[in-house]
Motif scaffolding. Structure first.
Motif, PDB file in Angstrom:
ATOM      1  N   SER A 119      39.324  50.768  40.060  1.00 20.50           N
ATOM      2  CA  SER A 119      39.475  49.576  40.069  1.00 20.50           C
ATOM      3  C   SER A 119      38.747  49.211  40.828  1.00 20.50           C
ATOM      4  O   SER A 119      37.893  48.397  40.799  1.00 20.50           O
ATOM      5  N   ALA A 120      38.201  49.771  42.163  1.00 16.39           N
ATOM      6  CA  ALA A 120      37.422  48.940  43.405  1.00 16.39           C
ATOM      7  C   ALA A 120      35.865  49.075  42.250  1.00 16.39           C
ATOM      8  O   ALA A 120      35.013  48.541  42.932  1.00 16.39           O
ATOM      9  N   HIS A 121      35.317  50.352  42.109  1.00 20.84           N
ATOM     10  CA  HIS A 121      33.894  50.763  41.615  1.00 20.84           C
ATOM     11  C   HIS A 121      33.956  49.518  40.904  1.00 20.84           C
ATOM     12  O   HIS A 121      32.584  49.718  40.863  1.00 20.84           O
ATOM     13  N   ARG A 122      34.901  49.831  40.048  1.00 23.17           N
ATOM     14  CA  ARG A 122      34.498  49.032  38.506  1.00 23.17           C
ATOM     15  C   ARG A 122      34.508  47.506  39.262  1.00 23.17           C
ATOM     16  O   ARG A 122      33.386  46.707  39.077  1.00 23.17           O
ATOM     17  N   ALA A 123      34.730  46.603  39.528  1.00 21.64           N
ATOM     18  CA  ALA A 123      34.575  45.596  41.235  1.00 21.64           C
ATOM     19  C   ALA A 123      33.157  45.967  41.956  1.00 21.64           C
ATOM     20  O   ALA A 123      32.756  44.525  41.403  1.00 21.64           O
ATOM     21  N   ILE A 124      33.293  46.601  42.234  1.00 20.28           N
ATOM     22  CA  ILE A 124      31.928  47.278  42.737  1.00 20.28           C
ATOM     23  C   ILE A 124      30.801  46.575  42.047  1.00 20.28           C
ATOM     24  O   ILE A 124      29.309  46.393  42.264  1.00 20.28           O
ATOM     25  N   SER A 125      30.849  47.444  41.128  1.00 21.35           N
ATOM     26  CA  SER A 125      29.317  47.785  40.029  1.00 21.35           C
ATOM     27  C   SER A 125      29.622  45.906  39.413  1.00 21.35           C
ATOM     28  O   SER A 125      28.337  45.379  39.498  1.00 21.35           O
ATOM     29  N   VAL A 126      30.875  45.418  38.978  1.00 23.31           N
ATOM     30  CA  VAL A 126      30.374  43.706  38.293  1.00 23.31           C
ATOM     31  C   VAL A 126      29.345  42.704  39.317  1.00 23.31           C
ATOM     32  O   VAL A 126      28.592  41.909  39.587  1.00 23.31           O
ATOM     33  N   GLY A 127      30.065  42.784  40.815  1.00 21.52           N
ATOM     34  CA  GLY A 127      29.359  43.067  42.317  1.00 21.52           C
ATOM     35  C   GLY A 127      27.725  43.457  42.282  1.00 21.52           C
ATOM     36  O   GLY A 127      27.464  41.951  42.840  1.00 21.52           O
ATOM     37  N   GLU A 128      27.739  44.363  42.588  1.00 20.93           N
ATOM     38  CA  GLU A 128      26.211  44.375  42.566  1.00 20.93           C
ATOM     39  C   GLU A 128      25.112  43.453  41.483  1.00 20.93           C
ATOM     40  O   GLU A 128      24.176  43.699  41.444  1.00 20.93           O
ATOM     41  N   GLU A 129      26.089  43.742  40.104  1.00 22.24           N
ATOM     42  CA  GLU A 129      24.873  43.383  38.672  1.00 22.24           C
ATOM     43  C   GLU A 129      25.110  41.636  39.156  1.00 22.24           C
ATOM     44  O   GLU A 129      23.850  40.808  38.949  1.00 22.24           O
ATOM     45  N   LEU A 130      25.488  41.567  39.843  1.00 23.14           N
ATOM     46  CA  LEU A 130      25.708  39.645  40.213  1.00 23.14           C
ATOM     47  C   LEU A 130      25.227  39.416  41.571  1.00 23.14           C
ATOM     48  O   LEU A 130      24.190  38.572  41.191  1.00 23.14           O
ATOM     49  N   MET A 131      25.037  40.492  41.968  1.00 20.49           N
ATOM     50  CA  MET A 131      23.950  40.329  43.146  1.00 20.49           C
ATOM     51  C   MET A 131      22.534  40.800  42.366  1.00 20.49           C
ATOM     52  O   MET A 131      21.557  40.315  43.169  1.00 20.49           O
ATOM     53  N   HIS A 132      22.042  41.491  42.322  1.00 23.22           N
ATOM     54  CA  HIS A 132      21.327  42.202  41.144  1.00 23.22           C
ATOM     55  C   HIS A 132      20.944  40.937  40.626  1.00 23.22           C
ATOM     56  O   HIS A 132      19.057  40.309  39.943  1.00 23.22           O
ATOM     57  N   SER A 133      21.716  39.868  40.402  1.00 27.14           N
ATOM     58  CA  SER A 133      20.399  38.579  39.468  1.00 27.14           C
ATOM     59  C   SER A 133      20.735  37.472  40.387  1.00 27.14           C
ATOM     60  O   SER A 133      20.809  36.369  39.853  1.00 27.14           O
ATOM     61  N   GLY A 134      20.420  37.689  41.511  1.00 27.46           N
ATOM     62  CA  GLY A 134      20.298  37.007  42.456  1.00 27.46           C
ATOM     63  C   GLY A 134      21.502  36.353  43.153  1.00 27.46           C
ATOM     64  O   GLY A 134      21.116  34.789  44.059  1.00 27.46           O
ATOM     65  N   THR A 135      22.978  36.498  43.522  1.00 33.00           N
ATOM     66  CA  THR A 135      24.044  35.607  43.284  1.00 33.00           C
ATOM     67  C   THR A 135      24.257  36.955  45.053  1.00 33.00           C
ATOM     68  O   THR A 135      24.027  37.606  45.451  1.00 33.00           O
ATOM     69  N   SER A 136      24.332  35.633  45.727  1.00 33.02           N
ATOM     70  CA  SER A 136      24.400  35.753  47.930  1.00 33.02           C
ATOM     71  C   SER A 136      25.965  36.780  47.588  1.00 33.02           C
ATOM     72  O   SER A 136      26.655  36.349  47.143  1.00 33.02           O
ATOM     73  N   ALA A 137      25.559  37.480  48.333  1.00 31.42           N
ATOM     74  CA  ALA A 137      26.524  38.561  49.265  1.00 31.42           C
ATOM     75  C   ALA A 137      27.676  37.622  49.788  1.00 31.42           C
ATOM     76  O   ALA A 137      28.993  38.098  50.081  1.00 31.42           O
ATOM     77  N   SER A 138      27.229  36.773  50.482  1.00 30.75           N
ATOM     78  CA  SER A 138      27.830  35.794  51.828  1.00 30.75           C
ATOM     79  C   SER A 138      28.578  35.231  50.512  1.00 30.75           C
ATOM     80  O   SER A 138      29.520  34.298  51.325  1.00 30.75           O
ATOM     81  N   ARG A 139      28.872  35.684  48.834  1.00 28.10           N
ATOM     82  CA  ARG A 139      29.805  33.795  48.839  1.00 28.10           C
ATOM     83  C   ARG A 139      30.854  34.821  47.983  1.00 28.10           C
ATOM     84  O   ARG A 139      31.624  34.438  47.635  1.00 28.10           O
TER      85      ARG A 139
END
Length: 299
Positions: free
Chosen positions: A205-225
């Protein structure tokens, strides 16, 4: 030939006759001395062996005492770590429950953002659900990932990239969000999957959330959000007794939070990491066939 004087011959005989007794006593005394020396040497050897055994026993005892102390210290340390982890889990539960209670209620989502997310869900009905009353976007795991995998499907990547463009729009830039992974209650059993990093449903579950988060960051979403978490099978939205219920429980939620983005401090869970491009084997917990990539993981 000259004859030896008689008195010299008598003297020699007398010396031999009377000298034999002291020599025998000397030899006997020397034999006794050698025996005593041998006994003393044996006693010294025995003493040395006993001392060595004593030292070895003491060393073993010291080692046992030290190991016993180390084990006690290890037990105490592990207990402290378990307590700390439990505190972290409790805090995570508190934040998640608070977020679920706040989203869509404390502050209504911007109408432009709400419309954009509604259209996004309508355009991807097999992949995404959007709860406009609570501001929760749900990615269905069966479409987003292969079974037992944390690797994003190609179609899911495209949808998440479009979702990131919404999150990065002026209507959404003021919001923080949580990315939360969930699974059903089916245990992770495939050994190759475990070896690949998905040791149990918590990891998955954590790895799947991380994958989605990484893809969002790859598309320019700030990790601080963003904040990232995994809840395994502990937050079901349906019964795990049926296949349909299990399918609903396998999901990654993105909770839009009605909070102001912090400009000076990073988010609670900053998961930015280099994206991996080298192909590695991917394993599913319910299948034995290897595909051609391994899940993107972040320690």
């Amino acid at each position: 030939m000259a004859r030896m004087p008689r008195w010299i011959g008598i003297s020699l005989l007398s010396f031999v006759a009377f000298g034999c007794v002291p020599l025998e006593k000397y030899n006997a005394a020397r034999l006794d001395s050698e025996q005593y020396a041998q006994r003393l040497a044996a006693a010294e050897r025995e003493k040395g062996e006993l001392q060595a055994q004593s030292a070895a026993y003491k060393q073993q005892l010291d080692a046992v005492m030290m190991n016993g102390g180390s084990k006690d210290a290890l037990v105490v340390n592990q207990a402290n770590q378990i307590t700390e982890l439990q505190h972290q889990v409790d805090e995570l539960n508190r934040r998640y429950e608070g977020a679920m209670n706040r989203v869509g209620q404390a502050v209504a989502l911007d109408p432009v953002l709400n419309n954009a997310l509604t259209q996004f869900a309508a355009q991807n009905p097999d992949l995404v659900e959007f709860d406009s009353t609570r501001g929760v976007v749900k990615f269905k795991s069966d479409v987003t990932f292969n079974t037992g995998s944390a690797e994003l499907a190609s179609s899911a990547k495209g949808a998440i990239d479009r979702f990131a463009s919404i999150l990065n729009s002026p209507a959404a830039m003021a919001y923080e969000f949580m990315v939360v992974g969930h699974t059903d209650d089916t245990k992770v059993q495939h050994q190759a999957t475990i070896a690949a990093g998905h040791k149990d449903n918590w990891y998955l579950s954590a790895h799947r959330a991380i994958s989605v988060g990484e893809e969002l960051m790859h598309s320019g979403t700030s990790a601080s959000r963003m904040e990232v978490a995994g809840f395994a099978d502990q937050r079901p939205v349906a019964s795990n007794a049926t296949a349909a219920g299990k399918q609903q429980n396998r999901r990654v939620e993105v909770l839009i939070l009605p909070t102001t983005v912090r400009s000076t401090s990073p988010g609670v869970a900053n998961i930015s990491a280099p994206r991996r491009s080298s192909p590695k084997p991917e394993m599913n917990k319910d299948a034995t066939v290897e595909t051609d990539r391994r899940p993107i993981l972040n320690k």
